[in-house]
Design a protein around this motif. Structure first.
Motif, PDB file in Angstrom:
ATOM      1  N   MET A 174      -8.712  -1.879  -4.294  1.00  0.00           N
ATOM      2  CA  MET A 174      -7.916  -2.400  -3.185  1.00  0.00           C
ATOM      3  C   MET A 174      -8.368  -1.778  -1.865  1.00  0.00           C
ATOM      4  O   MET A 174      -8.528  -2.486  -0.857  1.00  0.00           O
ATOM      5  CB  MET A 174      -6.433  -2.103  -3.418  1.00  0.00           C
ATOM      6  CG  MET A 174      -5.519  -2.496  -2.263  1.00  0.00           C
ATOM      7  SD  MET A 174      -5.444  -4.278  -1.986  1.00  0.00           S
ATOM      8  CE  MET A 174      -4.260  -4.735  -3.276  1.00  0.00           C
TER       9      MET A 174
ATOM     10  N   PRO B  30      -4.958  -6.958   6.254  1.00  0.00           N
ATOM     11  CA  PRO B  30      -4.578  -6.946   4.835  1.00  0.00           C
ATOM     12  C   PRO B  30      -4.112  -8.302   4.294  1.00  0.00           C
ATOM     13  O   PRO B  30      -3.924  -8.445   3.084  1.00  0.00           O
ATOM     14  CB  PRO B  30      -3.408  -5.951   4.790  1.00  0.00           C
ATOM     15  CG  PRO B  30      -3.301  -5.367   6.156  1.00  0.00           C
ATOM     16  CD  PRO B  30      -3.922  -6.335   7.093  1.00  0.00           C
TER      17      PRO B  30
ATOM     18  N   ASP C   4      -3.741  -7.683   0.214  1.00  0.00           N
ATOM     19  CA  ASP C   4      -2.600  -6.930  -0.300  1.00  0.00           C
ATOM     20  C   ASP C   4      -1.396  -7.872  -0.323  1.00  0.00           C
ATOM     21  O   ASP C   4      -0.686  -8.017   0.672  1.00  0.00           O
ATOM     22  CB  ASP C   4      -2.336  -5.721   0.589  1.00  0.00           C
ATOM     23  CG  ASP C   4      -1.151  -4.891   0.100  1.00  0.00           C
ATOM     24  OD1 ASP C   4      -0.604  -5.231  -0.968  1.00  0.00           O
ATOM     25  OD2 ASP C   4      -0.779  -3.926   0.786  1.00  0.00           O
TER      26      ASP C   4
END
Length: 342
Positions: A206, A239, A243
């Motif tokens: 990530m 992001p 995410d």
């Protein structure tokens, strides 16, 4: 907890009786007499409003005692399909806060032309504030970065890359040019917040994906050379779609489509379940659907449908997904204007 305990007591007692027990026996909670299903439904409403983490557990409790006839579950006065409660019980399709990606374009507006940056900053802040706040809240104190640390660390990281877009360093320069400015000119805090959020990840895959996204965004900033507000907007986007635990965005067009589909579903549900109650009024007005009397009846019926539609929009989009109430209601009014006949 009172509601959950009341439901548990009724469910335990029902073991000694037949299946109808849970639909007949009630417990007084406050000034209401509620069955076990109603207790769990009320508890689920509270959880959806204030304690989202408990939604799967309460949904599972409710799903376990539903009968085959229980295909629609009333929550907040709106019918929810049973399948949706079952999905929540499996921690699937849980309602998550979402932001609307709105494009604000000032046309033929002297003030808008003269102060485009300041006008643009309003929707940018509205759209990005929630995502930025979440990133700030999730970053531990010892993982937070200063603007100077962020600049130094990103330059060091770029140096480790085999190659990078020629615009990456230009983008970094553009950001630092606005770092430390006043009001809308200060891109520094956003820059540091996003990088600190990225670097605190223990999940290396990530973290790498987010670092790659930051490098790509620096190249975009270097190539497009946006204003300070544009830089802030782009940094907050780093992001997004990577995410997925962060509040995600939805386009205005998608909100319109959802509301249009919702209006259609409300109309279909009304005609299937309540049309019989309207047959007398429709018959008394006559078969001519263009007559003033029939139009008046259909207008009254449509007002009922509109009220149902607006309440469903409020529950689905405002309460469950945290989309701005004024925006949702304004858009809903465009989809189903007052006075329209559906």
């Amino acid at each position: 907890q009172t509601l959950l305990d009341a439901a548990d007591n009724q469910i335990n007692e029902a073991a000694a009786y037949d299946a109808s027990f849970l639909d007949l026996v009630t417990t007084q909670v406050g000034n209401r007499n509620l069955t076990a299903k109603e207790c769990l439904g009320f508890a689920l409403e509270i959880a959806l409003e204030k304690r989202r983490a408990q939604v799967p557990d309460i949904s599972l409790r409710l799903a376990r005692i539903l009968n085959a006839e229980d295909q629609m579950i009333p929550l907040f006065g709106v019918n929810f399909p049973r399948t949706r409660i079952e999905e929540w019980s499996r921690q699937e399709s849980l309602p998550e806060p979402i932001q609307v990606h709105q494009e604000f374009i000032e046309k033929d507006n002297e003030l808008g032309a003269a102060y485009a940056g300041n006008v643009h900053s309003i929707p940018v802040r509205a759209v990005g504030k929630k995502q930025l706040n979440v990133m700030q809240a999730r970053t531990a104190i010892d993982s937070k970065k200063t603007v100077e640390q962020t600049d130094t660390e990103i330059r060091a990281y770029i140096a480790t890359l085999p190659s990078s877009d020629k615009y990456v360093l230009a983008g970094l320069k553009n950001i630092m040019q606005y770092a430390g400015g006043q009001f809308n000119d200060n891109a520094g805090p956003t820059f540091a917040t996003v990088w600190g959020y990225i670097e605190q990840f223990s999940d290396q895959e990530m973290k790498q994906n987010l670092r790659d996204s930051m490098i790509r965004m620096l190249a975009v900033i270097g190539k497009e050379n946006p204003c300070s507000t544009g830089i802030i907007e782009r940094l907050i986007e780093v992001p997004t779609a990577i995410d997925l635990s962060l509040p995600q965005k939805i386009d205005e067009e998608e909100v319109l489509r959802e509301l249009a589909q919702m209006a259609g579903n409300v109309n279909e549900h009304f005609e299937e379940n309540y049309a019989f109650d309207c047959t007398g009024a429709r018959a008394a007005a006559g078969d001519d659907e263009e007559s003033p009397a029939r139009i008046a009846v259909e207008a009254t019926i449509s007002d009922l449908k509109r009220d149902m539609f607006l309440e469903k929009a409020r529950i689905e989009l405002v309460m469950l997904r945290n989309i701005d109430s004024n925006y949702v209601m304004t858009t809903a009014d465009k989809v189903f204007p007052k006075g329209a006949i559906l």
